[in-house]
Write a protein that holds these residues in place. Structure first.
Motif, mmCIF file in Angstrom:
data_model
loop_
_atom_site.group_PDB
_atom_site.id
_atom_site.type_symbol
_atom_site.label_atom_id
_atom_site.label_comp_id
_atom_site.label_asym_id
_atom_site.label_seq_id
_atom_site.Cartn_x
_atom_site.Cartn_y
_atom_site.Cartn_z
ATOM 1 N N THR A 1 15.924 -13.106 31.808
ATOM 2 C CA THR A 1 15.761 -12.443 30.514
ATOM 3 C C THR A 1 16.915 -11.500 30.195
ATOM 4 O O THR A 1 17.084 -11.106 29.039
ATOM 5 N N ASP A 2 17.705 -11.145 31.203
ATOM 6 C CA ASP A 2 18.871 -10.280 30.999
ATOM 7 C C ASP A 2 19.818 -10.510 32.163
ATOM 8 O O ASP A 2 19.378 -10.806 33.281
ATOM 9 N N SER A 3 21.109 -10.378 31.907
ATOM 10 C CA SER A 3 22.088 -10.535 32.986
ATOM 11 C C SER A 3 23.374 -9.821 32.641
ATOM 12 O O SER A 3 23.673 -9.592 31.461
ATOM 13 N N ASN A 4 24.094 -9.470 33.682
ATOM 14 C CA ASN A 4 25.414 -8.865 33.520
ATOM 15 C C ASN A 4 26.247 -9.257 34.736
ATOM 16 O O ASN A 4 26.021 -8.748 35.834
ATOM 17 N N LEU A 5 27.178 -10.168 34.521
ATOM 18 C CA LEU A 5 28.090 -10.623 35.567
ATOM 19 C C LEU A 5 29.444 -10.013 35.261
ATOM 20 O O LEU A 5 30.018 -10.311 34.218
#
Length: 148
Positions: A73-77
């Motif tokens: 539902t959310d990500s930060n790479l």
């Protein structure tokens, strides 16, 4: 042009129920900081590996001994131009019996060769599934892998 989601498979000498329990014991096989729960439908948990990777998962399908699916539902790479490449993708674990053994088919649906993190992420998933999760299933102890 057809795109293929990343998939890898392991075969183990354990029951489908044992494989299912291991999958849901995320803290024991996925290296990083995990907060929240993953044991039942609609549970949510976050995964963080240093400042490199953050993702939030919700359990959207759970069939004991057969299948588990997480929606990201959310990500930060921090290593991709689009830091949110994982958002909206799904992680699927399908469990089936094959000739007296149990097959686990892992798929990251939406992790396709056209996105920037495909090589790094598919390599990491291969290690995590084949080494750490497989070890947890077969020996009762996952391996904490260094992926950076």
């Amino acid at each position: 042009m057809k795109t293929s989601d990343f998939t890898t498979t392991i075969l183990v000498d354990k029951s489908p129920e044992e494989v299912f329990r291991a999958i849901n014991n995320v803290r024991e096989w996925w290296s990083g900081d995990i907060e929240g729960n993953s044991a039942k439908l609609n549970d949510e948990f976050t995964y963080r590996y240093k400042d490199i990777h953050f993702s939030k998962q919700r359990v959207v399908e759970m069939i004991p001994g057969q299948k588990v699916v997480w929606l990201i539902t959310d990500s930060n790479l921090n290593f991709t131009k689009d830091a949110h490449e994982w958002t909206g993708t799904k992680i699927s674990f399908e469990i089936t019996e094959k000739n007296g053994k149990t097959e686990l088919r892992f798929s990251h649906i939406g992790l396709v060769s056209q996105i920037e993190c495909f090589d790094a992420c598919s390599n990491a998933w291969t290690q995590i599934i084949h080494q750490s999760l497989s070890s947890l299933i077969t020996s009762g102890e996952g391996q904490k892998l260094v992926l950076a």
